[in-house]
Scaffold this motif. Structure first.
Motif, short mmCIF file in Angstrom:
data_model
loop_
_atom_site.label_atom_id
_atom_site.label_comp_id
_atom_site.label_asym_id
_atom_site.label_seq_id
_atom_site.Cartn_x
_atom_site.Cartn_y
_atom_site.Cartn_z
N GLY A 117 0.81 -1.22 0.00
CA GLY A 117 0.00 0.00 0.00
C GLY A 117 0.84 1.26 0.00
O GLY A 117 0.46 2.28 -0.57
N LYS A 174 -2.52 6.15 -2.31
CA LYS A 174 -3.96 6.36 -2.46
C LYS A 174 -4.28 6.58 -3.93
O LYS A 174 -3.69 7.43 -4.58
N GLN A 175 -5.19 5.77 -4.42
CA GLN A 175 -5.65 5.83 -5.81
C GLN A 175 -4.50 5.69 -6.80
O GLN A 175 -4.56 6.17 -7.92
N ARG A 188 -1.50 7.02 -6.76
CA ARG A 188 -0.74 8.24 -7.05
C ARG A 188 0.77 8.06 -6.94
O ARG A 188 1.52 8.58 -7.76
#
Length: 77
Positions: free
Chosen positions: A44, A49-50, A52
């Motif tokens: 992760g 996030k998304q 990026r």
């Protein structure tokens, strides 16, 4: 190029021992694919996030490769 990817990824993960970067042979168009694998706990952190962070890594590697006349793609396994 592998050293650049390794330095970027080392700054992101906690388990620096499990970073594995493999380089595939160039395909017909001369594109070299770099595969990054890290421990599942750090996945992760590398993707972000998304996606990026992954997108930023790909952009940096692509621009660094273009400076040397290469074509490079990064895949996160």
């Amino acid at each position: 190029m592998e050293q650049l990817i390794a330095e970027i990824v080392k700054g992101l993960v906690e388990d620096k021992e499990n970073i594995n970067i493999t380089k595939a042979e160039p395909d017909d168009e001369g594109v070299v694919v770099y595969h990054i694998s890290v421990s599942p706990d750090d996945m992760g952190r590398v993707i972000g996030k998304q996606g990026r962070i992954a997108k930023a890594i790909r952009t940096v590697v692509r621009s660094a490769a273009s400076r040397t006349g290469e074509k490079a793609v990064v895949e996160i396994d």
